[in-house]
Design a protein around this motif. Structure first.
Motif, PDB file in Angstrom:
ATOM      1  N   ASP A  57       0.863  -1.178   0.000  1.00  0.00           N
ATOM      2  CA  ASP A  57       0.000   0.000   0.000  1.00  0.00           C
ATOM      3  C   ASP A  57       0.898   1.225   0.000  1.00  0.00           C
ATOM      4  O   ASP A  57       1.408   1.642   1.034  1.00  0.00           O
ATOM      5  CB  ASP A  57      -0.923   0.001   1.213  1.00  0.00           C
ATOM      6  CG  ASP A  57      -1.975   1.095   1.142  1.00  0.00           C
ATOM      7  OD1 ASP A  57      -1.925   1.918   0.200  1.00  0.00           O
ATOM      8  OD2 ASP A  57      -2.852   1.125   2.028  1.00  0.00           O
ATOM      9  N   PRO A  61      -0.557   9.325   1.637  1.00  0.00           N
ATOM     10  CA  PRO A  61      -1.478   9.609   2.747  1.00  0.00           C
ATOM     11  C   PRO A  61      -2.165  10.969   2.607  1.00  0.00           C
ATOM     12  O   PRO A  61      -1.641  11.890   1.985  1.00  0.00           O
ATOM     13  CB  PRO A  61      -0.574   9.592   3.976  1.00  0.00           C
ATOM     14  CG  PRO A  61       0.627   8.821   3.565  1.00  0.00           C
ATOM     15  CD  PRO A  61       0.804   9.100   2.099  1.00  0.00           C
ATOM     16  N   TYR A 121      -8.153   4.588   3.623  1.00  0.00           N
ATOM     17  CA  TYR A 121      -7.106   5.301   2.899  1.00  0.00           C
ATOM     18  C   TYR A 121      -6.055   5.734   3.914  1.00  0.00           C
ATOM     19  O   TYR A 121      -6.392   6.138   5.029  1.00  0.00           O
ATOM     20  CB  TYR A 121      -7.708   6.522   2.187  1.00  0.00           C
ATOM     21  CG  TYR A 121      -6.796   7.066   1.125  1.00  0.00           C
ATOM     22  CD1 TYR A 121      -6.836   6.567  -0.166  1.00  0.00           C
ATOM     23  CD2 TYR A 121      -5.876   8.062   1.424  1.00  0.00           C
ATOM     24  CE1 TYR A 121      -5.982   7.048  -1.147  1.00  0.00           C
ATOM     25  CE2 TYR A 121      -5.021   8.545   0.458  1.00  0.00           C
ATOM     26  CZ  TYR A 121      -5.086   8.039  -0.828  1.00  0.00           C
ATOM     27  OH  TYR A 121      -4.234   8.507  -1.785  1.00  0.00           O
ATOM     28  N   PRO A 122      -4.762   5.624   3.575  1.00  0.00           N
ATOM     29  CA  PRO A 122      -3.712   6.016   4.531  1.00  0.00           C
ATOM     30  C   PRO A 122      -3.889   7.449   5.032  1.00  0.00           C
ATOM     31  O   PRO A 122      -4.260   8.340   4.270  1.00  0.00           O
ATOM     32  CB  PRO A 122      -2.422   5.887   3.717  1.00  0.00           C
ATOM     33  CG  PRO A 122      -2.751   4.939   2.622  1.00  0.00           C
ATOM     34  CD  PRO A 122      -4.203   5.159   2.305  1.00  0.00           C
ATOM     35  N   ILE A 128      -1.445   0.706   8.647  1.00  0.00           N
ATOM     36  CA  ILE A 128      -2.798   0.144   8.678  1.00  0.00           C
ATOM     37  C   ILE A 128      -2.699  -1.361   8.925  1.00  0.00           C
ATOM     38  O   ILE A 128      -1.983  -2.071   8.230  1.00  0.00           O
ATOM     39  CB  ILE A 128      -3.536   0.424   7.352  1.00  0.00           C
ATOM     40  CG1 ILE A 128      -3.645   1.930   7.127  1.00  0.00           C
ATOM     41  CG2 ILE A 128      -4.906  -0.239   7.351  1.00  0.00           C
ATOM     42  CD1 ILE A 128      -4.174   2.311   5.761  1.00  0.00           C
TER      43      ILE A 128
END
Length: 143
Positions: A57, A61, A121-122, A128
């Protein structure tokens, strides 16, 4: 000369954007949308899609300035009538655009299976937990 060069660059850019937009996959009213967590399956007709894991991922961010938006790669398993068919890596683009080349997990006779979006979503530098991820799977009829 500079004016002609600028016009050429702008023309080529618009051509590539048009070609890219034509490859974009959209959800429509006939699509079946399901959201699954890691380890869960989404079923449609004789097929199941199991969300196995998030491979990477690297989405930029929120509230962070990045050179590129990034993407997330997820691994899904496809089953037909309960029998394993294939594992497939699906790329989820941070821009939100879905394309056949990256988001297609499987093409059945009557429909295609896409990995469409990944949440959460970051947000900042916090990692996460794998168990927190949810994948939006779309079963889209062939037209």
């Amino acid at each position: 000369m500079k004016v002609y060069l600028c016009i050429l660059v702008l023309g080529l850019t618009s051509i590539f954007q048009t070609v890219d937009a034509q490859n974009q996959v959209l959800k429509d009213s006939l699509s079946v949308v399901k959201i699954i967590s890691i380890g869960e399956k989404a079923s449609h007709e004789d097929y199941d899609v199991k969300f196995k894991k998030v491979i990477t991922d690297s989405r930029c961010p929120k509230m962070v300035s990045c050179v590129r938006a990034g993407e997330a790669d997820v691994l899904v398993s496809i089953y037909k009538n309960g029998q394993f068919v294939a594992d497939k890596k699906v790329r989820i683009d941070a821009s939100g655009f879905a394309r056949d080349a990256t988001n297609l997990a499987f093409s059945a006779t009557d429909f295609k299976i896409y990995g469409f979006s990944l949440s959460p979503y970051p947000n900042g530098v916090a990692v996460i937990d794998q168990k927190s991820y949810k994948l939006q799977v779309v079963f889209r009829p062939n037209m």
